[in-house]
Each structure stands twice: as structure tokens, then as C-alpha cells.
Design a protein around this motif. Structure first.
Motif, PDB file in Angstrom:
ATOM      1  N   TRP A  19       7.163 -14.658   2.999  1.00 10.50           N
ATOM      2  CA  TRP A  19       6.199 -13.701   3.506  1.00 10.50           C
ATOM      3  C   TRP A  19       4.953 -14.231   3.964  1.00 10.50           C
ATOM      4  CZ3 TRP A  19       7.193 -10.479  -1.748  1.00 10.50           C
ATOM      5  CH2 TRP A  19       8.292  -9.773  -1.517  1.00 10.50           C
ATOM      6  N   GLN A  20       4.411 -15.366   3.078  1.00  8.88           N
ATOM      7  CA  GLN A  20       3.065 -16.056   3.380  1.00  8.88           C
ATOM      8  C   GLN A  20       3.398 -16.826   5.015  1.00  8.88           C
ATOM      9  OE1 GLN A  20       0.880 -15.463   1.376  1.00  8.88           O
ATOM     10  NE2 GLN A  20      -0.846 -17.015   2.540  1.00  8.88           N
ATOM     11  N   ARG A  21       4.507 -17.471   4.970  1.00 10.83           N
ATOM     12  CA  ARG A  21       4.631 -18.212   6.148  1.00 10.83           C
ATOM     13  C   ARG A  21       4.645 -17.416   7.479  1.00 10.83           C
ATOM     14  NH1 ARG A  21       8.080 -21.541   3.178  1.00 10.83           N
ATOM     15  NH2 ARG A  21       9.843 -20.183   3.577  1.00 10.83           N
ATOM     16  N   ASP A  22       5.434 -16.048   7.096  1.00  8.11           N
ATOM     17  CA  ASP A  22       5.307 -15.222   8.280  1.00  8.11           C
ATOM     18  C   ASP A  22       4.051 -14.457   8.602  1.00  8.11           C
ATOM     19  OD1 ASP A  22       7.119 -13.276   9.856  1.00  8.11           O
ATOM     20  OD2 ASP A  22       6.319 -11.504   8.652  1.00  8.11           O
ATOM     21  N   ALA A  23       3.032 -14.603   7.971  1.00  6.55           N
ATOM     22  CA  ALA A  23       1.658 -14.311   8.309  1.00  6.55           C
ATOM     23  C   ALA A  23       1.618 -12.644   8.485  1.00  6.55           C
ATOM     24  CB  ALA A  23       0.950 -14.932   9.696  1.00  6.55           C
ATOM     25  N   GLY A  24       2.352 -11.909   8.172  1.00  4.71           N
ATOM     26  CA  GLY A  24       2.468 -10.396   8.327  1.00  4.71           C
ATOM     27  C   GLY A  24       2.381  -9.817   6.911  1.00  4.71           C
ATOM     28  N   PRO A  25       2.722  -8.505   6.774  1.00  7.60           N
ATOM     29  CA  PRO A  25       2.898  -7.959   5.408  1.00  7.60           C
ATOM     30  C   PRO A  25       3.626  -8.554   4.281  1.00  7.60           C
ATOM     31  CG  PRO A  25       4.264  -6.641   7.120  1.00  7.60           C
ATOM     32  CD  PRO A  25       3.325  -7.859   7.854  1.00  7.60           C
ATOM     33  N   ASP A  49      -4.748  -5.546   9.149  1.00 10.34           N
ATOM     34  CA  ASP A  49      -6.015  -5.177   9.933  1.00 10.34           C
ATOM     35  C   ASP A  49      -7.036  -5.907   9.448  1.00 10.34           C
ATOM     36  OD1 ASP A  49      -4.050  -3.014   9.681  1.00 10.34           O
ATOM     37  OD2 ASP A  49      -5.117  -1.910  11.053  1.00 10.34           O
ATOM     38  N   HIS A  50      -7.214  -6.187   8.285  1.00 20.99           N
ATOM     39  CA  HIS A  50      -8.486  -7.024   7.702  1.00 20.99           C
ATOM     40  C   HIS A  50      -8.113  -7.989   7.066  1.00 20.99           C
ATOM     41  CE1 HIS A  50     -10.308  -3.020   8.333  1.00 20.99           C
ATOM     42  NE2 HIS A  50      -9.723  -2.314   7.803  1.00 20.99           N
ATOM     43  N   ASN A  51      -7.067  -8.865   7.165  1.00 23.24           N
ATOM     44  CA  ASN A  51      -6.725  -9.979   6.609  1.00 23.24           C
ATOM     45  C   ASN A  51      -6.784 -10.176   5.178  1.00 23.24           C
ATOM     46  OD1 ASN A  51      -5.438 -12.428   7.287  1.00 23.24           O
ATOM     47  ND2 ASN A  51      -7.637 -13.355   7.098  1.00 23.24           N
ATOM     48  N   LEU A  52      -6.186  -9.098   4.525  1.00 21.80           N
ATOM     49  CA  LEU A  52      -6.398  -9.154   3.132  1.00 21.80           C
ATOM     50  C   LEU A  52      -5.149  -9.501   2.474  1.00 21.80           C
ATOM     51  CD1 LEU A  52      -8.632  -5.779   2.679  1.00 21.80           C
ATOM     52  CD2 LEU A  52      -9.366  -7.965   2.774  1.00 21.80           C
ATOM     53  N   PRO A  53      -4.951 -10.376   1.441  1.00 19.51           N
ATOM     54  CA  PRO A  53      -3.916 -10.963   0.803  1.00 19.51           C
ATOM     55  C   PRO A  53      -3.080  -9.598  -0.173  1.00 19.51           C
ATOM     56  CG  PRO A  53      -5.933 -11.989  -0.171  1.00 19.51           C
ATOM     57  CD  PRO A  53      -6.265 -11.183   1.017  1.00 19.51           C
ATOM     58  N   VAL A 199      -6.819   5.748  -1.590  1.00 19.25           N
ATOM     59  CA  VAL A 199      -6.318   5.034  -2.964  1.00 19.25           C
ATOM     60  C   VAL A 199      -7.115   3.691  -2.781  1.00 19.25           C
ATOM     61  CG1 VAL A 199      -4.676   4.168  -4.371  1.00 19.25           C
ATOM     62  CG2 VAL A 199      -4.225   6.365  -3.326  1.00 19.25           C
ATOM     63  N   PRO A 200      -8.191   3.450  -3.581  1.00 21.74           N
ATOM     64  CA  PRO A 200      -8.901   2.097  -3.440  1.00 21.74           C
ATOM     65  C   PRO A 200      -8.083   0.974  -3.453  1.00 21.74           C
ATOM     66  CG  PRO A 200      -9.849   3.662  -4.817  1.00 21.74           C
ATOM     67  CD  PRO A 200      -8.643   4.068  -4.670  1.00 21.74           C
ATOM     68  N   GLY A 201      -8.093   0.117  -2.612  1.00 23.16           N
ATOM     69  CA  GLY A 201      -7.217  -1.255  -2.514  1.00 23.16           C
ATOM     70  C   GLY A 201      -5.822  -0.962  -2.158  1.00 23.16           C
ATOM     71  N   LEU A 202      -5.331   0.214  -1.700  1.00 20.78           N
ATOM     72  CA  LEU A 202      -3.707   0.372  -1.338  1.00 20.78           C
ATOM     73  C   LEU A 202      -3.411  -0.494  -0.077  1.00 20.78           C
ATOM     74  CD1 LEU A 202      -1.593   2.218  -1.989  1.00 20.78           C
ATOM     75  CD2 LEU A 202      -2.215   3.803  -0.031  1.00 20.78           C
ATOM     76  N   ALA A 203      -2.283  -1.088  -0.290  1.00 21.46           N
ATOM     77  CA  ALA A 203      -1.540  -1.824   0.701  1.00 21.46           C
ATOM     78  C   ALA A 203      -1.247  -1.050   1.907  1.00 21.46           C
ATOM     79  CB  ALA A 203      -0.545  -2.695   0.298  1.00 21.46           C
ATOM     80  N   THR A 204      -1.466  -1.400   3.074  1.00 18.61           N
ATOM     81  CA  THR A 204      -0.898  -0.645   4.441  1.00 18.61           C
ATOM     82  C   THR A 204       0.335  -0.812   4.486  1.00 18.61           C
ATOM     83  OG1 THR A 204      -3.243  -0.852   5.316  1.00 18.61           O
ATOM     84  CG2 THR A 204      -1.244  -0.282   6.440  1.00 18.61           C
ATOM     85  N   GLY A 205       1.254   0.050   4.735  1.00 19.35           N
ATOM     86  CA  GLY A 205       2.620  -0.061   4.879  1.00 19.35           C
ATOM     87  C   GLY A 205       2.781  -0.410   6.455  1.00 19.35           C
ATOM     88  N   TYR A 206       3.951  -1.207   6.682  1.00 19.49           N
ATOM     89  CA  TYR A 206       4.247  -1.767   7.952  1.00 19.49           C
ATOM     90  C   TYR A 206       5.646  -1.565   8.428  1.00 19.49           C
ATOM     91  CZ  TYR A 206      -0.573  -3.389   7.854  1.00 19.49           C
ATOM     92  OH  TYR A 206      -2.027  -3.530   7.941  1.00 19.49           O
ATOM     93  N   TRP A 207       6.128  -1.314   9.639  1.00 19.58           N
ATOM     94  CA  TRP A 207       7.449  -1.758  10.181  1.00 19.58           C
ATOM     95  C   TRP A 207       7.398  -2.292  11.356  1.00 19.58           C
ATOM     96  CZ3 TRP A 207       8.893   0.921  14.414  1.00 19.58           C
ATOM     97  CH2 TRP A 207       8.026   1.946  14.973  1.00 19.58           C
ATOM     98  N   ARG A 208       8.341  -3.103  11.612  1.00 19.24           N
ATOM     99  CA  ARG A 208       8.529  -3.867  12.881  1.00 19.24           C
ATOM    100  C   ARG A 208       9.050  -3.100  13.964  1.00 19.24           C
ATOM    101  NH1 ARG A 208       7.935  -9.361  13.373  1.00 19.24           N
ATOM    102  NH2 ARG A 208       7.854  -9.917  11.293  1.00 19.24           N
ATOM    103  N   ASP A 209       8.380  -3.331  15.076  1.00 18.23           N
ATOM    104  CA  ASP A 209       8.949  -2.562  16.205  1.00 18.23           C
ATOM    105  C   ASP A 209       9.044  -3.666  17.272  1.00 18.23           C
ATOM    106  OD1 ASP A 209       9.301  -1.025  18.593  1.00 18.23           O
ATOM    107  OD2 ASP A 209       7.464  -0.223  18.981  1.00 18.23           O
ATOM    108  N   GLY A 210      10.482  -4.152  17.424  1.00 16.17           N
ATOM    109  CA  GLY A 210      10.441  -5.371  18.146  1.00 16.17           C
ATOM    110  C   GLY A 210      10.004  -6.724  17.346  1.00 16.17           C
ATOM    111  N   GLU A 211       8.992  -7.130  18.149  1.00 16.77           N
ATOM    112  CA  GLU A 211       8.492  -8.376  17.563  1.00 16.77           C
ATOM    113  C   GLU A 211       7.007  -7.989  16.963  1.00 16.77           C
ATOM    114  OE1 GLU A 211       9.671 -11.428  17.593  1.00 16.77           O
ATOM    115  OE2 GLU A 211      11.268 -10.410  18.314  1.00 16.77           O
ATOM    116  N   SER A 212       6.567  -6.644  16.780  1.00 15.68           N
ATOM    117  CA  SER A 212       5.128  -6.422  16.406  1.00 15.68           C
ATOM    118  C   SER A 212       5.169  -5.673  15.086  1.00 15.68           C
ATOM    119  CB  SER A 212       4.539  -5.734  17.632  1.00 15.68           C
ATOM    120  OG  SER A 212       4.333  -6.410  18.862  1.00 15.68           O
TER     121      SER A 212
END
Length: 502
Positions: A19-25, A49-53, A199-212
Motif C-alpha cells: 500500500w505504501q509503494r502504491d502511494a494511494g489509499p 486529497d490531503h496526503n495524510l497517512p 467523524v474527526p480524522g475519518l479516512a476517506t474511502g476510495y475505489w479505482r476507476d481504471g487507473e485513477s
């Protein structure tokens, strides 16, 4: 054999490093025993969006892992599970009112799933709907999807109704009960009632649309069926207390996992918000969770007093990573991947179909991994649905799916659309309409206004539609019943009954 914490930690590190190498969620992997958290690992971002680990303390949405907390609250309150839903919810139509609360919770009640029922009427899961609006639909259901006790079919509806019952009995909002239960153990669980609630600090959920990567969105009211938010470290602390029977969780693991039975006396692997399975010779207990952009899994080996939590904010399978960490911890080999016959299979009658890849199955839209069963057959590693199949040549599969014996045959490649399906169809109760066209397409109510879907013809007056919304795919079966009406069925909802128009 003593747990191999070093080997499990190495496997957990591999997962988070990817996950870390992927530089995504990303997500967190936490190992625990009866005494508490042993080791915690995390990688990737809680917010692109905010580059938060993402850290083990990052709040995330638990999704369906939330379910067993409601069962605990009901058991602590002494609510009788053998009483019918209508004892408390007098507005429910008779078929639903007569279902026992226990069957509503163990998924054998035949209750149509609210989200899939809305989907089939053209309401997307991104629509903002309140608890009362969702309950109003349940009060209009004309029937059940199956007779109570005959089949395990995943449905969130029983848990929504169970929450309503608990609130009526206690006179308290369920969110307060969740906060109190977790707070008694020094943990911080929250139940936001909708996606707009902060919800303070809540992680944003993401899904992949093709390459994004794209942000996930879910509009329905959050409930006991899957709404709790908390960190991976807190969830692991909760699971540790469940293993040890600490505080308010004393004796609860045994009560949650006590055998639940079908009407014929056979056992279901799905209990009260937890699934009982095995890894090699070791009995394991767990549950998965999925919301748009979030995928999670919790696994426990009760006899050894250890477990693992995997929480992620990326729309990717979480069972397999969790299982590989637990296997490393227990010194077990992973089960051999199945070599299943690939393709589309269907029962001789009704809406029951399955599509197989070499190592997985989608039964009416319900996805499960398949492994070898050690006896020449295939079995699921159930996230939810227990599947046990034998191959009969290249073109037939027989066995149990959700407690029901099924025989599925390969769909011939030259199957044509049955012309009896062609026309306009309308459900008189809901007003939902579908138009099936001779060219092999259908105008589906998805979203309201209509979407054209290419149909996959099946033998004997049936066809599969195919609809996408964000990362989720819906493939309802359209089929002619004995009265020449059109039925619409998915794994979770089978109640639309349409008449021909004109």
C-alpha cells in the motif's frame, strides 16, 4: 503450537508495504491476543486529497463488521430472539412480521435486502435516504425472498429492524449504546447516521476507476447493519476483549457463535453477525465489511486466543490478506486454490445462476473465494455465504449454496433471448417498469429514468441484466414465472413481480 508472531508480522509488513509503494489509499493490519494488541502496521494514505497517512489509530468505517455489536446489545437486554418481528414492529406487512428476530439476524429469514430492493427500482445507493424513508419501503414489501429457515441469503434488513426494536425497548438511540459499550472497554466507536456527519480524522474511502482513484459515496442512512466507525487498533482491542470475555463482553463470543439451524436441522455457518469457518484444522470466526471505498475483515481463532484485523480505505478484497496473516500466525498452510470450471451456470428453473472463475464464484451477485475441499470438491472461504460444490463433468455443478441443494448446468453458448420476455412490464405495487427489447437489451429503471442494459440470455425464459454504479455491479435475473409474469431477482432481493403492459 505457539503463535508465530514474527512470521505474522512479516506478512503484515508485506501487505502494508505494498500500500505504501502504491502511494494511494491504504489501511492497517493489527495482530492481537486475549490480552490486547500485540503488533500494529499501517501503510498508504487515509486521505489522498490531503496526503495524510493511514495509521492504526485512523478511524475507518467498519461496514458489516458492525453487525455483531447489535447482537451483543440485544442479548444483554434480554430481547427474545424467538419472538416475531411483528411483536414490536406492528406496521410491518404480515410476511415480514411473522419472521423471528433470530432468523432476521442470522440471514435465514428471507428478508429482502433494502439496498438491493431500492436498486431494482432504480434508486442508486448514492441517494440520500433517512432511516424512516428506508423503513417505509420495508413496510411495503409484498413478500419474502424465500421461506424462513430454508436458505441463508445475505440481507441487511434484519439488522436495521433489530436496531429499531432495540431502540423501542430501551428508549435510547443505538448510537449511545454503541458509545457506552465501547467506552466501557476504553475504546472509541462512533455510529454516524449518514455520510454527511463529521467523524474527526475519518479516512476517506476510495475505489479505482481504471487507473485513477475516486472518492466513494454512500447515501443511505447508516445503521447497525454496518455504520460504526473506529480505528483498527480499537477494533482489535474490542476483538481481544471478545476473546477474553472482558467487561460487557463476558460470555458473548460463545453466545454469538452458538449454532444456528435451518428448518431441516442442519447448521448454518452464519451466526449472529459472525461467520464460523476453518483454516486447516483450526476453527476460525470472523466477518467482513464493505462500503463504497472501504473493505475490511476481522478473523479470530478462539481456541488459540489470537486474531487479526484488516481495515482499508481501498475497494479491494480484505479477506485474503487477513487470512494470509492469520495462517502465518497459526503456522498453517493456506488452502489450495480451486481449479473450478469457468463460465456461466444456471439452475433448470428459477433465477438461480452462478459465474465461476478458477478460484471464485459469483452466486446471483454474491462473491466468494473458492478453494479445494480436500475431497475432490470446491468450497468457499465464506465472507458470508457457505458454498460446497462437486463438479459433474465440465458442464454441471451440484452441492449446497447457502444451505440449499442446487444443481447448476453450463449455459450453452448459443442460447438466444426467449421472445416471450420481449415487451413492457410493470410491478403494480411499486410502479417499477422494465422494457425488454427484441434486440437483446432492456431499458432498466437504473437510475430513475432508465438505463439500457445488454442482456445475457439464459435458457427457459430467463436473462441477466448488467448494471454498474460506481465500483458496484448489479446483475438481476429477469425470469418468467409459472403465471407468465416477469420476476426480478438478485441474491439479496427477489420480490418484484411484474405484469405485461399492453
Amino acid at each position: 503450537m505457539a503463535p508465530d508472531w514474527m512470521r505474522a508480522a512479516a506478512r503484515a509488513n508485506e501487505i502494508v508495504a505494498n500500500w505504501q509503494r502504491d502511494a494511494g489509499p491504504g489501511g492497517a493490519v493489527v495482530l492481537f491476543d486475549r490480552d490486547g494488541v500485540r503488533e500494529a502496521f499501517a501503510g498508504g494514505l487515509a486521505s489522498i486529497d490531503h496526503n495524510l497517512p493511514f495509521t492504526p489509530q485512523t478511524p475507518n468505517r467498519f461496514a458489516s463488521i458492525s453487525k455483531h455489536l447489535l447482537a451483543i446489545a440485544l442479548l444483554r437486554e434480554g430481547v427474545p430472539l424467538d419472538a416475531p418481528l411483528g411483536r414490536w414492529l406492528t406496521e410491518l406487512p404480515k410476511p415480514l412480521a411473522e419472521v423471528e428476530l433470530g432468523r432476521a439476524l442470522d440471514m435465514t429469514g428471507g428478508l429482502p435486502d433494502m439496498m438491493e430492493a431500492f436498486w431494482q427500482q432504480g434508486v442508486p445507493f448514492t441517494a440520500t435516504l433517512s432511516a424512516e424513508e428506508i423503513y417505509a419501503l420495508a413496510c411495503r414489501f409484498p413478500s419474502l425472498s424465500a421461506a424462513p429457515g430454508t436458505e441463508m441469503a445475505y440481507s441487511n434488513t434484519g439488522w436495521r429492524l433489530g436496531q429499531r426494536i432495540l431502540e423501542l425497548i430501551t428508549g435510547r438511540p443505538y448510537r449511545d449504546i454503541v458509545a457506552e459499550l465501547s467506552g466501557d472497554l476504553g475504546l472509541s466507536f462512533r455510529l454516524p447516521y449518514d455520510a454527511a456527519e463529521i467523524v474527526p480524522g475519518l479516512a476517506t474511502g476510495y475505489w479505482r476507476d481504471g487507473e485513477s482513484w475516486r472518492r466513494g459515496h454512500y447515501g443511505f442512512h447508516f445503521s447497525a447493519s454496518g455504520g460504526i466507525a473506529g480505528s483498527a487498533a480499537d477494533l482489535a482491542g474490542w476483538a481481544s476483549a471478545l476473546l477474553a470475555g472482558r467487561g460487557p463482553l463476558a460470555g458473548m463470543l460463545e453466545r454469538l457463535t452458538a449454532p444456528r439451524h435451518f428448518s431441516d436441522g442442519s447448521e448454518s455457518v452464519y451466526r449472529l453477525g459472525l461467520v464460523c469457518s476453518r483454516l486447516g484444522a483450526t476453527e476460525i470466526v470472523g466477518h467482513g465489511g464493505s462500503l463504497t471505498g472501504y473493505r475490511n475483515h476481522m478473523l479470530i481463532a478462539p481456541a488459540l486466543g489470537v486474531g487479526v484485523v484488516v481495515l482499508t480505505n481501498r475497494e479491494e478484497e480484505a479477506l485474503w490478506p487477513a487470512l494470509t496473516v492469520l495462517a502465518a500466525l497459526l503456522g498453517q498452510e493456506m488452502p489450495a486454490a480451486a481449479k473450478a470450471p469457468t463460465g456461466l451456470f444456471v439452475a433448470d428453473e428459477g433465477p438461480f445462476w452462478a459465474e465461476l472463475t478458477p478460484d471464485s464464484i459469483s452466486f446471483m451477485g454474491g462473491y466468494e473465494r473458492l478453494v479445494e475441499d480436500g475431497d475432490g470438491g470446491l468450497r468457499s472461504l465464506p465472507v458470508y455465504l457457505d458454498i460446497r460444490l462437486k463438479q459433474d463433468g465440465d458442464d454441471r455443478l451440484t452441492g449446497l449454496i447457502g444451505g440449499v441443494r442446487r444443481s447448476l448446468r453450463r449455459v450453452p453458448a448459443d442460447t438466444a433471448l426467449d421472445e416471450r420476455l420481449v415487451g413492457r412490464w410493470r410491478d403494480p405495487g411499486f410502479g417499477t417498469e422494465i422494457e425488454i427489447r427484441a434486440g437483446g437489451t432492456a431499458l432498466m429503471p437504473w437510475p430513475s429514468g432508465g438505463t439500457v442494459s445488454r442482456l445475457m440470455p439464459l435458457p427457459n425464459g430467463r436473462a441477466l441484466a448488467d448494471l454498474l454504479h460506481g465500483p458496484w455491479r448489479s446483475r438481476p435475473c429477469l425470469w418468467l414465472d409459472a403465471d407468465r409474469g416477469l420476476r426480478v431477482a438478485g441474491h439479496r432481493a427477489r420480490i418484484l413481480q411484474m405484469n405485461r403492459v399492453g
